[in-house]
Design a protein around this motif. Sequence first.
Motif, PDB file in Angstrom:
ATOM      1  N   ASP B  60     -64.184  10.311   0.734  1.00  0.00           N
ATOM      2  CA  ASP B  60     -63.293   9.267   1.231  1.00  0.00           C
ATOM      3  C   ASP B  60     -63.105   8.166   0.208  1.00  0.00           C
ATOM      4  OD1 ASP B  60     -62.770  10.339   3.761  1.00  0.00           O
ATOM      5  OD2 ASP B  60     -64.703   9.663   4.511  1.00  0.00           O
ATOM      6  N   ASN B 147     -59.462  -0.687  12.151  1.00  0.00           N
ATOM      7  CA  ASN B 147     -59.916   0.346  13.077  1.00  0.00           C
ATOM      8  C   ASN B 147     -60.534  -0.299  14.314  1.00  0.00           C
ATOM      9  OD1 ASN B 147     -59.551   3.161  11.954  1.00  0.00           O
ATOM     10  ND2 ASN B 147     -60.479   2.148  10.188  1.00  0.00           N
ATOM     11  N   ASP B 350     -65.494   8.106   9.131  1.00  0.00           N
ATOM     12  CA  ASP B 350     -65.140   9.043  10.190  1.00  0.00           C
ATOM     13  C   ASP B 350     -63.790   9.636   9.864  1.00  0.00           C
ATOM     14  OD1 ASP B 350     -67.420   8.698  11.640  1.00  0.00           O
ATOM     15  OD2 ASP B 350     -66.628   7.073  12.855  1.00  0.00           O
ATOM     16  N   PRO B 351     -63.380  10.741  10.453  1.00  0.00           N
ATOM     17  CA  PRO B 351     -64.156  11.539  11.392  1.00  0.00           C
ATOM     18  C   PRO B 351     -65.150  12.463  10.679  1.00  0.00           C
ATOM     19  CG  PRO B 351     -62.030  12.571  11.019  1.00  0.00           C
ATOM     20  CD  PRO B 351     -62.041  11.302  10.227  1.00  0.00           C
ATOM     21  N   THR B 353     -66.065  15.951  10.289  1.00  0.00           N
ATOM     22  CA  THR B 353     -65.426  17.239  10.574  1.00  0.00           C
ATOM     23  C   THR B 353     -66.209  18.392   9.957  1.00  0.00           C
ATOM     24  OG1 THR B 353     -64.056  16.972   8.616  1.00  0.00           O
ATOM     25  CG2 THR B 353     -63.100  16.263  10.705  1.00  0.00           C
ATOM     26  N   THR B 354     -67.140  18.053   9.074  1.00  0.00           N
ATOM     27  CA  THR B 354     -68.008  19.074   8.483  1.00  0.00           C
ATOM     28  C   THR B 354     -69.399  18.456   8.367  1.00  0.00           C
ATOM     29  OG1 THR B 354     -67.817  18.371   6.168  1.00  0.00           O
ATOM     30  CG2 THR B 354     -66.115  19.867   6.990  1.00  0.00           C
TER      31      THR B 354
END
Lengths: 707, 707
Positions: B60, B147, B350-351, B353-354
């Motif tokens: 990210d 967020n 986030d998210p 996912t792995t």
Amino acid sequence: MKRYLIFLVAIICTLSFKVNAEQQAKWIYYPGDFDIWLCKELSLKRTERNQAYPTMWRLDPAYGIVVFKKQISLDKPENASIWVDGKYYIQTNKHGIFYDYDPQNFELPAGDYELSVCVENYQTVPSILFKSKSYVSDNTWIANSRNNDDVSASSWIFTEPSLPPSTYKLATTPIEAQTVKNEGDGVLIDFGKNTFAFPVLNGLKGSGQVQLYYGESKEEALAKKLAETYDIITVNNPVAKNDTLPTKAFRYILVVKDPSVSFDKISALYEYLPVEYKGTFSCSDPLINDIYNTSMYTFHLATRECHIDGIKRDRWVWSGDALQSYLMNFYTFFDEDVNTRTLWGLRGHDPVTTHINTILDYSFYWMIGIYYHYLYTGDASFIKQIYPRMLGTMNFCLNRLNENGLAEGLPGDWVFIDWAPIDKEGEVSFEQLLLIQSLKAMMECAEIAQDHATKEKMQKLYDSKKKEFNRIFWSDDKKAFLHSRIDGKLTDYATRYTNMFAILFNMVDQTKKQEIKESVILNDSILQITTPYMKFYELAALCEIGEQAKVLKFVKDYWGGMLERGATTFWEAFDPTAPEDKHYEMYGRPFGKSLCHAWGANPVYLFGRYFLGVYPTASGYKEYIIEPNLGGLKWMKGTVPTPEGVISVEMNTKKIGVTTTANTGGILKFKSKRTPKVNQGTLIKGDNNEYTLKLDKANSYYEVLYK
Amino acid sequence: MKRYLIFLVAIICTLSFKVNAEQQAKWIYYPGDFDIWLCKELSLKRTERNQAYPTMWRLDPAYGIVVFKKQISLDKPENASIWVDGKYYIQTNKHGIFYDYDPQNFELPAGDYELSVCVENYQTVPSILFKSKSYVSDNTWIANSRNNDDVSASSWIFTEPSLPPSTYKLATTPIEAQTVKNEGDGVLIDFGKNTFAFPVLNGLKGSGQVQLYYGESKEEALAKKLAETYDIITVNNPVAKNDTLPTKAFRYILVVKDPSVSFDKISALYEYLPVEYKGTFSCSDPLINDIYNTSMYTFHLATRECHIDGIKRDRWVWSGDALQSYLMNFYTFFDEDVNTRTLWGLRGHDPVTTHINTILDYSFYWMIGIYYHYLYTGDASFIKQIYPRMLGTMNFCLNRLNENGLAEGLPGDWVFIDWAPIDKEGEVSFEQLLLIQSLKAMMECAEIAQDHATKEKMQKLYDSKKKEFNRIFWSDDKKAFLHSRIDGKLTDYATRYTNMFAILFNMVDQTKKQEIKESVILNDSILQITTPYMKFYELAALCEIGEQAKVLKFVKDYWGGMLERGATTFWEAFDPTAPEDKHYEMYGRPFGKSLCHAWGANPVYLFGRYFLGVYPTASGYKEYIIEPNLGGLKWMKGTVPTPEGVISVEMNTKKIGVTTTANTGGILKFKSKRTPKVNQGTLIKGDNNEYTLKLDKANSYYEVLYK
């Protein structure tokens, strides 16, 4: 024999994996990421009085690492070429990483394997273009964003190796000033009408400062640092050269410069989305024609990389504004791509941590908008791609319902509805209606995405929420839906919003429709709508109940009022009763009001949808209705675009003429006091002088003589 | 009187909101985002044979738009200055946006209001530095990433207006080649030991190509394009100048150049994290001292912006490798920041996912690592900041448990454990053990974050999973935990992993510990561990059961074996039985093996933790134990860092000397056949000649004479 069979099967299998060698190689990228990136870039261009002004919500960049994959099956090696926007490596699951090769001429090995290209690009959009004899990059490739998510890659118009998606630009064309005159210590340049362009200082020379104050009105440009946008540039050009400044919205530019600086002239590069004006409308009333044309220009200006609210301000993508733009688009340009770019851009990536644009209503409008897009275009592949994000948004909304299972603003949620002074606390009936319509949109899209479990879940929720909505908010006493319930106590009044949307969403039967018409829509004691934003729906609701004549009068007064005050594009808001020196004021700033606002273009929708009367009843106009209504005009004619071409409609007080497209599912509805004459087709008579004519011939002219 | 009271209260309130004017203004940013950004930049630097090589997981960027907020309360206006890394605007909830001001000298209005600075920066890290008489930017400011997430802003060492966090760089120092000699068509440069540096071509002149092949070994550099890293540069310097290339890992550089190019010499800029060598160890065995010092250098090379696996390859941050690095760090540099940078960087946003690094085990190691970090440092504020992300990761893991509530690899999950040829299908007992330890880490951290509901939930899960683990996998027959269960059927063998971790995690009682020792740890028929990665834990487990002498012998053989082969840093893997020409081979590439790998530095942990025998038993060393063990050495001495300074330990066969820190919660444990003599403190005798001495005096020297 068996051997030959196996051989044949092998050939067929191989062929089925390969694309036609003649097929065009396309730049491919992760679905939605070009759109999300473009929307981010667009949204970050806003300035206010020379201050950067990022959005009030999260804007996602494209995923920074994307892997593109393709199953390869080759009998013998073949030459391949690749172009990549980003850093990358190529590998196969059989040969490992490719080293030390010429990207424009390397060998794809023989055999069966998975080719993959891992691309890193955190600046723009990871994307590739691949060509070999047997394979080209296209939507059959898989994209993976390192989120355990193999999905079909996306592509669009990008096929030139030197022009990856990140080089996308709108079109430009030079425009010249109409008048230039001295004004105080500066020069006032008038481009004749409001526009959106790159200002160009031609032959700029010398050393010193140049100030450019932009005005959608003359007053704004002359107000200098009270103008919403301006540029102050420092020049140091021993030799004259042209300087092009970032795009601005303006009709006027006031230029103030140091005497030590000179320029030949100031021109501009008009920037626009290339579209075809497929929807048209003209009629017996020249004022209406002016209004329609100015609306069209206004809407075109606000239809760009995405649908924006206004060209001066906010230059942002708002889901509520966008919903109206999708609808206007269907009656004008029928540019499907600007709708989908907008829908992707509004949503961004996961996680969903706030409502779309932070507004409760706007999450709902987003889901409803996707369904409208499908209804008009029939684009199931888009629905399939965006469906997982729809589900994410709906789950976010459902997780935030209150203990009564109703939508209510939580901390961080903006309950907008309208700028009007209305109570937004508690359980507002309007938000429930949007939730119910969103559940309907989800049902339809789950069906397309073949997510049957969700479809069933949404159907159940839809049924129960609708029942509950009617039970809680309908007042037999007021003959209307009440405004809201706060702490278990219903408000004792109705507002227009819920009631007009109940009609537009076809959520009430004929009896209630009539009751709402009398008790709310035509009842002047109910709080009036003053924003063009909600006027959009009010005028539509009036048309739904056959009040086209009333609407026509309102359009002439309201939009005509802006033209009278010199408008060349339509405004964000207009109060005909405001003092003359207050027309440009909004949000506490003297020139805060946007004078070119998408929702101001409302008439382009009204005339196509409710006067020409064309709308789809099955996805992609497979079935549609034409119910033209002159609303008091002597004659009108126009076209409405569909995926299969434009439908033409013309009507005067005696005759209706309609030309169909390749679609054969149309129905013409009209009234006639005497039995009408038709040039072809079978006429069916209904109640109250109503007739229907099936338009079951493609590309055919139907004529009706009626009284 | 009342009036004065109110006045006084007003003053106190005002003061409580203000920071001391003397306080240092700090660059502030969204918590974790500097770390996440830095880890991304670091991770994207990997190349392999001149190919970019992005990570196999999502990296990210920092959030692109961050708002910094502060409640202001001023009796009169005051001057303020702001520096911003990014585009921005300033506003207050009372005055709106600030326009047309000098950022380094503007007026902060009087009154009570919220000041906010909205920053956009998608390239690096949105951050600000703010100073006025009464307010400075620091951790009391709020950060919001759009967020819906107001959290306390973070800061670190950045206080210079011209040096925002994004300018962070490691330190560098020039290093020179030791020898330069002609080798084939090139020149081979030897820097004397493996290093990590920017190669510098001094006085580079002419037109043509220069090829630089880097080798951690001479063989690698000479292998040219088979070397793991190389640079091929095109020179066009009419006038000589220096050219600095991107960092590489190397001891040797083979330079091949066109005759038309010349340079004076090739030197380098050694790049390193400035740390203090707080942990030390020396002893009677010179080979062990060599091994310790080479381990320290190896570990220092791999301790950088974050803990990386190896300096040549992957230059990535792996959660499994990092767990060992956190532990090594506690016995060497005690640099808390490199640990937290690593933990933030591994997790990202986030998210989820792995799994972390896509590996099932690595999500667990990440949570366990956070708890270890807390145990050694006592940094509760870090735990509070990262806790929401821990919860996100744990929820992801729990959502992926199978129908029996056990951890199992799902599609997209990599079940790693070790490079050994073991079965990784089904319900592997090792993964359950890591899950259970992660639940324990969550329990502890939920307590610190005051999330009592989660603490209770994790406690229940911990208890039930632990019980279930013992029930399913313990074999009374084998006296060991079995390897796995596949389709309901238990495997009939044990592997070392689960059993040694059960000891390390203190998950078995003394009886089972002894059983495991005999049936697994000291049982040569159980599959041997061959990777230094898992050796780390095996050697620790051996020490836990008092086998220091065995460990010492192994260390001398294994690490001594690398030194014998000329190692100047320790390797990713080492097989003493491999043919001489195969030592550098790995992953199917002749020089694929990393010759400077963090986990190769294992001895720095072993000697501090299990020979000097120092470890915390309450967070931040509030309580700790010293149980020194010579393991056959004649003498040893060393230091172990703690948050309150270093603990010194020296021991020979007759005497133990310990100097405490400011912490007063220490206990010295040792054995003595006869009653020992102590210079101070009260001795407590236990069973089996065991003694404990309470070290309850700060900064004090304790001496024990024992037999």
